[in-house]
Design a protein around this motif. Structure first.
Motif, PDB file in Angstrom:
ATOM      1  N   ILE A 121       0.844  -1.205   0.000  1.00  0.00           N
ATOM      2  CA  ILE A 121       0.000   0.000   0.000  1.00  0.00           C
ATOM      3  C   ILE A 121       0.880   1.256   0.000  1.00  0.00           C
ATOM      4  CG2 ILE A 121      -1.646   1.349   1.367  1.00  0.00           C
ATOM      5  CD1 ILE A 121      -2.789  -1.330   2.343  1.00  0.00           C
ATOM      6  N   ALA A 122       1.914   1.244   0.826  1.00  0.00           N
ATOM      7  CA  ALA A 122       2.786   2.417   0.896  1.00  0.00           C
ATOM      8  C   ALA A 122       3.454   2.687  -0.454  1.00  0.00           C
ATOM      9  CB  ALA A 122       3.830   2.218   1.993  1.00  0.00           C
ATOM     10  N   ALA A 123       3.843   1.594  -1.154  1.00  0.00           N
ATOM     11  CA  ALA A 123       4.533   1.779  -2.436  1.00  0.00           C
ATOM     12  C   ALA A 123       3.581   2.326  -3.482  1.00  0.00           C
ATOM     13  CB  ALA A 123       5.120   0.446  -2.894  1.00  0.00           C
ATOM     14  N   LYS A 126       2.776   6.025  -3.072  1.00  0.00           N
ATOM     15  CA  LYS A 126       4.036   6.691  -2.762  1.00  0.00           C
ATOM     16  C   LYS A 126       3.846   8.210  -2.623  1.00  0.00           C
ATOM     17  CE  LYS A 126       8.807   6.925  -4.324  1.00  0.00           C
ATOM     18  NZ  LYS A 126       8.996   8.324  -4.678  1.00  0.00           N
ATOM     19  N   ASP A 127       4.415   8.735  -1.526  1.00  0.00           N
ATOM     20  CA  ASP A 127       4.407  10.166  -1.221  1.00  0.00           C
ATOM     21  C   ASP A 127       3.034  10.743  -0.941  1.00  0.00           C
ATOM     22  OD1 ASP A 127       7.106  10.329  -1.300  1.00  0.00           O
ATOM     23  OD2 ASP A 127       7.183  10.844  -3.441  1.00  0.00           O
ATOM     24  N   LYS A 128       2.018   9.889  -0.911  1.00  0.00           N
ATOM     25  CA  LYS A 128       0.711  10.351  -0.448  1.00  0.00           C
ATOM     26  C   LYS A 128       0.692  10.276   1.071  1.00  0.00           C
ATOM     27  CE  LYS A 128      -1.112  10.641  -4.613  1.00  0.00           C
ATOM     28  NZ  LYS A 128      -1.253   9.387  -5.357  1.00  0.00           N
ATOM     29  N   TRP A 129      -0.370  10.778   1.717  1.00  0.00           N
ATOM     30  CA  TRP A 129      -0.370  10.802   3.186  1.00  0.00           C
ATOM     31  C   TRP A 129      -0.369   9.403   3.795  1.00  0.00           C
ATOM     32  CZ3 TRP A 129      -4.318   8.601   5.922  1.00  0.00           C
ATOM     33  CH2 TRP A 129      -5.506   8.333   5.244  1.00  0.00           C
ATOM     34  N   LEU A 130      -1.033   8.428   3.083  1.00  0.00           N
ATOM     35  CA  LEU A 130      -1.076   7.059   3.602  1.00  0.00           C
ATOM     36  C   LEU A 130       0.332   6.472   3.660  1.00  0.00           C
ATOM     37  CD1 LEU A 130      -3.217   5.164   4.628  1.00  0.00           C
ATOM     38  CD2 LEU A 130      -3.354   4.136   2.351  1.00  0.00           C
ATOM     39  N   ASP A 131       1.107   6.716   2.612  1.00  0.00           N
ATOM     40  CA  ASP A 131       2.490   6.248   2.573  1.00  0.00           C
ATOM     41  C   ASP A 131       3.283   6.869   3.710  1.00  0.00           C
ATOM     42  OD1 ASP A 131       5.014   5.318   1.810  1.00  0.00           O
ATOM     43  OD2 ASP A 131       5.347   7.127   0.578  1.00  0.00           O
ATOM     44  N   ILE A 134       2.264   5.246   7.013  1.00  0.00           N
ATOM     45  CA  ILE A 134       2.791   3.892   7.191  1.00  0.00           C
ATOM     46  C   ILE A 134       4.306   3.933   7.417  1.00  0.00           C
ATOM     47  CG2 ILE A 134       3.197   1.700   6.003  1.00  0.00           C
ATOM     48  CD1 ILE A 134       0.418   2.090   4.701  1.00  0.00           C
ATOM     49  N   SER A 135       4.983   4.721   6.593  1.00  0.00           N
ATOM     50  CA  SER A 135       6.439   4.797   6.732  1.00  0.00           C
ATOM     51  C   SER A 135       6.843   5.383   8.072  1.00  0.00           C
ATOM     52  CB  SER A 135       7.048   5.645   5.618  1.00  0.00           C
ATOM     53  OG  SER A 135       6.703   5.085   4.386  1.00  0.00           O
ATOM     54  N   MET A 229       9.013  -3.027  -4.067  1.00  0.00           N
ATOM     55  CA  MET A 229       7.855  -2.769  -4.918  1.00  0.00           C
ATOM     56  C   MET A 229       8.107  -1.537  -5.790  1.00  0.00           C
ATOM     57  SD  MET A 229       5.070  -4.448  -5.080  1.00  0.00           S
ATOM     58  CE  MET A 229       3.691  -4.305  -6.163  1.00  0.00           C
ATOM     59  N   LEU A 230       8.669  -0.511  -5.188  1.00  0.00           N
ATOM     60  CA  LEU A 230       8.947   0.712  -5.953  1.00  0.00           C
ATOM     61  C   LEU A 230       9.933   0.416  -7.068  1.00  0.00           C
ATOM     62  CD1 LEU A 230       9.141   3.462  -3.180  1.00  0.00           C
ATOM     63  CD2 LEU A 230       7.388   3.126  -4.940  1.00  0.00           C
TER      64      LEU A 230
END
Lengths: 339, 536
Positions: A121-123, A126-131, A134-135, A229-230
C-alpha cells in the motif's frame, strides 16, 4: 548446475558447523572453573570418578583428539549435564525449544500478514499521506526499544485494563499433557473437558508477546516490501503492461507482486537471527518458558554447560534457517543463480 | 530476571494509576493459585525449616497428631483423637483416628487406613539409625534443634490405633513439637513399597500424606500442582485444585496479583503494601507472627551489669517513633518477649513508656550523671522482625544523646557479626528471634537462659538463677494454668531486670483477591487452603 550449487552451499554449511563446534569446544577451556566440570556438568567429582572421566573425555590426549570426542558426544546426544538441574542439557533444550519456536513463528507470521500488505500500500500510494503514515509508523516501530514497548503494553493491557495476562503460556490451572511441546497443537490434541477455555486462554497469553516480538520484523517487512515494490514498478515491463491496457490491480498482482516479493523471502531468513535475539528479551519480560529465558537464566547462574549447549543449538538453528531461505530464494529466482 | 528495575517502576505506576478494575476470569472457579517466593527444598517437612517450603507443602499434603487452634493457640486433636500424659510427665499415650485415608496417587495406592505403624514409621525415622530411611537424609533440622534423639527414649505401638512415646526427661513443650508443621505423619506402607523398589529417596520427593490435597506434579521453579484428596477425613476442601505458582521476583508477583493470575500471595515488602491497599479488589491480611525484635545489652560488660543503667536506657528510647519509621506502623509494640497472641502472654505487664527525665534520674542514681559512651551493634541483614536495624540504631542513637549517652553504631558482614556476637564483643545489639513453634518456652529459653548464654543464642549474656528456675518449673508442669503463672512471673522478672528491651512483634502479610475467602495467615505455621473458597 543446481546440484553443484547445492553442493557448494552444503560444503559451506559444513565448514560453518566445524567452526561453531570448535568454538563451543574451546569454551570448555575458556570458561572459568574446572575443565572436567565444564565438559560434563558434574559437580563434586570424586578422585576415582575423575580418573575414569578424564579417560572418557580424552583429557590426557591431544586437543584434536579431545575435539573429536566432543563431537562424538554431541552427535550421540550425550551432552553435558546442567549445573543447576543435573539433567542432560540437550533434553532441557528439547523441552524449552518448542515454546520459542512457537512464539517466533507466530510473530513471523504476524509480521508477514501485516507487513507485506502495508508495504505494498505504501509503495502504491508513494508520497501520499497514507504512505507517509505507514512509513512513519514503521520508523517508530523500528526505533522503539523492545523492552520498553513490552512494558508499555503490559502496563496498558494487563495492569491497567486487566485484559491480558502478563506471563507464561497458559494459566497454571489448566493441566495440558505435553505431546509436541507446542501449546496450541497440544491443547487441540488433548482430551481435557476444558479444551476450548484453555485454547482461548493460551491465545490470550500469546497475544502480547507475539505482538511485541512481531513489531520489529513487521517494520522491516514494510520498508523492504515498499522499496522492492517501488523498484519493480519502475521497470519497463510494468510500463509495457500498463500500456497494453491492463488495470493497475492486474499489473500489480500478476507482474509486480511476484517479482517484488522475491527479495522479501530472502529477508525472512536474514531476520531470523534478529528474531531469536529479540525473542530472548521478550521471553524474559513475559516469563515465557523458552530457550531465551532458559539461556539467560543459565548466564545468571553461571551454568556453563547450559551456555555452551544453548549457544550451539541456537547458532546452528540460525545458520540452518539462513541457508535454507537462501537456497529457497535461489530456486525461486532464476536471476540469483549465478552459477 | 534478577534486576527488574524498569519492570518495578511500571508495576508501581500502574498500581497508582489504575482506575479500571481488571476483568475477572469467568471460569476456573474450582482452582486456586498461590504465588510463592521460591521452590520447596523437599516434599517432606521433616527435612526442612524454611518458611517458603513449609508454606508450599505442609498443611496441604499432611496432617499431624495434634493441631493448633489458630485463634487461641491451644492444642486440638488432629490424627490423634485423644491422649494421656503420665503423672511423671514421661510417657505420652495417643489414641489415633481409625478412618484416615492416605493419598492415592500415580505412584502409590494405599490398601489400608492410617494406623499406629505409620506414626512409628514417621517418628522412628528421626530416632533410630536402624530405621531404613534414617540415613537417606543428612539432617532433620527442626528435630535436631529440639534434641529429639535425646528427648525421646522409646516409641511403642500399644495397639493398632494406639502408640506411646517415652521421654527421657519431662518436657511440657513436647506436645507443641508434635503439633508443628514439621511433625507430618507419613505412610509406612509407602515406605515399604519404596524399599521393595529400592527408590528410598522418593519418600522425600514424591509425597504421600493424609492431608487435604494430594500431589500431582512438580516442575522446579515453575509450579506445584495439587488435587483435592477425595477421601479426606475432615471436611473436603472446596477447591478441586491448588496450584503453587513459583514467582521469585517480588514485582512480578505483584503484577500477577493485579492481573488476577495469582489469587493469594505473600508480600514481604512493606513499601508495596500501602500502594496495594488503595485497590479495592484486594484484601490485605495481616497477622502478628511469632517473632520479636529486641535490643539486648551485654550484661557481662559494665555499665550494663547494673539494672538501673539498663532500665534507664529502656526509658530513653521512643518506641512508637521506631515502629513508625522502621516498621511503617506494621508491627505491634513489644513489652515482653512473647507476642500477645501467645497463650502465656502477660496482659498485666506495664507498657514501657518513653520518659527521658526518669531515664536521666536512673542514670544519676547508677553513678553516671554525665552519661557514658557505648556501641550499638546493628545487624546488617533484613529480617521480618527487624527490617532495617541500621535505621533503628540511628533513631536510638538520637534518643540516647538526649540523656547524655553517646552511642556509636557498629555493623559487620553478617557472618562476622554473628561470630563476634558469640564472643561477646558487643555492648548492645539490635537483633531478633523467630520462633519455630507456638510454645512460650521457644522464646524464653533460647533468648535468656543460662544454657543459651553458653550456646550463644542469649545475646544479653544474661544468666540469672531466679529466671532459669521459673522457666524450668514451667516446663516441668503439665497443668496449663500453672505453667502460665510461671511464665508470667518470668516475663515480669525480665521486665524488671531488663537484660534486653523488646521492641516490636512484626506482622506477616499476604494479599488476596477479594473473591477468595477462608484463607488467613496462621501465626503458628504454614498457610492452609482447606477452607478456601472462590466466588465470581
Amino acid at each position: 548446475m543446481m546440484f553443484h550449487y547445492l553442493l557448494r552451499r552444503l560444503f559451506l554449511l559444513g565448514f560453518v558447523f566445524v567452526a561453531l563446534t570448535i568454538f563451543a569446544f574451546s569454551l570448555g577451556y575458556l570458561f572459568p572453573g574446572d575443565v572436567l566440570g565444564n565438559f560434563t556438568g558434574l559437580r563434586n567429582i570424586s578422585p576415582a570418578e575423575e580418573i575414569v572421566l578424564r579417560q572418557q573425555l580424552g583429557l590426557d590426549q591431544s586437543y584434536w583428539q579431545q575435539y573429536i570426542y566432543f563431537n562424538q558426544r554431541i552427535l550421540d546426544g550425550n551432552w553435558a549435564l546442567s549445573f543447576s538441574s543435573q539433567q542432560n542439557v540437550l533434553d532441557e533444550i528439547i523441552n524449552v525449544m518448542p515454546a520459542t519456536l512457537e512464539l517466533a513463528s507466530y510473530a513471523l507470521l504476524l509480521s508477514l500478514i501485516v507487513g507485506i500488505p502495508l508495504g505494498i500500500i505504501a509503495a502504491v500510494r508513494k508520497d501520499k499521506w497514507l504512505d507517509k503514515l505507514i512509513s512513519g509508523l514503521a520508523l517508530v516501530g523500528y526505533s522503539i526499544p523492545i523492552f520498553w514497548w513490552a512494558l508499555l503494553l503490559i502496563m496498558v493491557f494487563s495492569l491497567t485494563l486487566g485484559w491480558l495476562p502478563t506471563s507464561g503460556r497458559l494459566s497454571v490451572l489448566y493441566e495440558i499433557p505435553t505431546m509436541s511441546g507446542f501449546m496450541l497443537p497440544d491443547i487441540l490434541l488433548s482430551q481435557v473437558p476444558y479444551r476450548e477455555e484453555a485454547l482461548v486462554d493460551a491465545i490470550r497469553h500469546l497475544l502480547l508477546p507475539a505482538v511485541v516480538l512481531a513489531t520489529y520484523p513487521t517494520t522491516v517487512m514494510i520498508r523492504f516490501t515498499r522499496e522492492s515494490m517501488l523498484d519493480v514498478l519502475e521497470q519497463n515491463y510494468i510500463k509495457t503492461a500498463r500500456a497494453k491496457g491492463l488495470t493497475r490491480l492486474q499489473v500489480l498482482y500478476t507482474h509486480g507482486l511476484r517479482n517484488a516479493l522475491l527479495p522479501v523471502t530472502r529477508q525472512v531468513g536474514l531476520q531470523f537471527s534478529t528474531l531469536i535475539t529479540l525473542a530472548m528479551i521478550t521471553e524474559v519480560i513475559f516469563s515465557w518458558p523458552g530457550i531465551g529465558s532458559w539461556l539467560i537464566d543459565g548466564i545468571y547462574q553461571r551454568n556453563f554447560p547450559a551456555i555452551q549447549g544453548g549457544l550451539l543449538v541456537v547458532s546452528s538453528l540460525v545458520i540452518a534457517v539462513n541457508m535454507f531461505t537462501e537456497i529457497l530464494h535461489t530456486m525461486l529466482n532464476p536471476l540469483a543463480r549465478k552459477f | 530476571m534478577k534486576s527488574s528495575g524498569p519492570f518495578t517502576a511500571v508495576v508501581l505506576l500502574s498500581i497508582l494509576s489504575s482506575a479500571c478494575q481488571p476483568v475477572l476470569p469467568t471460569t476456573r472457579v474450582h482452582g486456586l493459585v498461590y504465588c510463592a517466593e521460591g521452590s520447596p527444598e523437599s516434599f517432606n517437612p521433616q527435612l526442612v525449616t524454611s518458611g517458603t517450603t513449609i508454606d508450599a507443602i505442609s498443611q496441604h499434603l499432611y496432617d499431624r497428631l495434634l493441631d493448633i487452634n489458630p485463634d487461641s493457640g491451644e492444642l486440638i486433636p488432629g490424627l490423634a483423637q485423644s491422649w494421656q500424659i503420665s503423672d511423671d510427665g514421661l510417657t505420652y499415650r495417643f489414641q489415633l483416628r481409625q478412618d484416615v485415608e492416605f493419598h492415592q496417587t500415580s505412584y502409590f495406592s494405599p490398601t489400608r487406613t492410617m494406623n499406629a505403624d505409620d506414626v512409628q514409621f514417621t517418628f522412628g525415622r528421626l530416632l533410630s539409625v536402624q530405621h531404613p530411611f534414617h540415613q537417606t537424609a543428612t539432617e532433620y533440622p527442626y528435630f535436631d534443634s529440639v534434641e529429639w534423639q535425646q528427648l525421646v527414649a522409646k516409641l511403642t505401638v500399644i495397639g493398632p490405633y494406639e502408640i506411646e512415646f517415652t521421654l527421657s526427661k519431662p518436657d511440657s513443650s513436647f506436645l507443641s513439637t508434635l503439633a508443628t508443621d514439621f511433625a507430618a505423619i507419613l505412610s509406612a506402607e509407602y515406605g515399604a513399597q519404596l524399599i521393595s523398589h529400592n527408590t528410598l529417596a522418593d519418600l522425600d520427593q514424591l509425597p504421600v500424606g493424609t492431608g487435604p490435597f494430594l500431589y500431582r506434579h512438580y516442575q522446579k521453579d515453575v509450579l506445584i500442582r495439587y488435587y483435592r484428596h477425595p477421601k479426606y477425613w475432615r471436611q473436603l476442601p472446596a477447591m478441586e485444585q491448588l496450584v503453587i505458582d513459583i514467582v521469585p521476583d517480588n514485582t512480578k508477583r505483584i503484577a500477577k496479583l493485579l492481573t488476577h493470575e495469582c489469587d493469594v500471595a505473600p508480600i514481604p515488602r512493606l513499601a508495596e503494601l500501602s500502594l496495594l491497599s488503595k485497590r479495592d479488589d484486594f484484601v490485605i491480611d495481616a497477622q502478628t507472627s511469632m517473632n520479636v525484635g529486641y535490643w539486648a545489652f551485654n550484661t557481662r560488660t559494665p555499665p550494663f551489669d547494673q539494672v538501673k543503667v539498663r532500665q534507664a536506657l529502656s526509658y530513653a528510647i521512643n518506641k512508637s517513633n521506631i515502629l513508625q519509621a522502621v516498621y511503617f506502623g506494621q508491627a505491634e509494640p513489644a513489652n515482653s518477649l512473647l507476642p500477645p497472641t501467645s497463650w502465656a502472654y502477660d496482659k498485666n505487664l506495664n507498657i514501657q513508656r518513653y520518659d527521658p527525665l526518669l531515664a536521666k534520674k536512673l542514670l544519676a542514681e547508677a553513678g553516671y550523671p554525665e552519661g557514658f559512651q557505648m556501641d550499638i551493634w546493628a545487624m546488617p541483614v533484613q529480617r521480618l522482625y527487624n527490617p532495617n536495624a541500621l535505621k533503628m540504631a540511628e533513631l536510638i542513637q538520637a534518643d540516647l544523646a538526649q540523656i547524655g549517652v553517646r552511642a556509636k553504631i557498629v555493623s559487620y558482614e553478617w557472618n562476622t557479626f554473628r561470630r563476634k556476637l558469640r564472643l561477646g564483643e558487643h555492648d548492645s545489639v539490635l537483633i531478633g528471634w523467630s520462633a519455630d513453634n507456638a510454645d512460650p518456652d521457644n522464646f524464653l529459653r533460647p533468648l535468656l537462659s543460662c544454657a543459651a548464654a553458653i550456646s550463644g543464642s542469649n545475646r544479653a549474656n544474661w544468666c540469672d538463677e531466679n529466671y532459669d528456675q521459673l522457666i524450668a518449673k514451667a516446663v516441668h508442669t503439665p497443668v496449663l494454668e500453672e505453667r502460665r503463672a510461671f511464665y508470667q512471673q518470668a516475663q515480669q522478672y525480665q521486665a524488671e531486670q531488663m537484660p534486653l528491651v523488646p521492641i516490636a512483634h512484626s506482622k506477616r502479610f499476604q494479599v488476596r483477591s477479594r473473591n477468595i475467602s477462608g484463607v488467613r495467615i496462621n501465626p503458628y505455621g504454614g498457610i492452609n487452603f482447606t477452607a478456601a473458597g472462590k466466588s465470581l
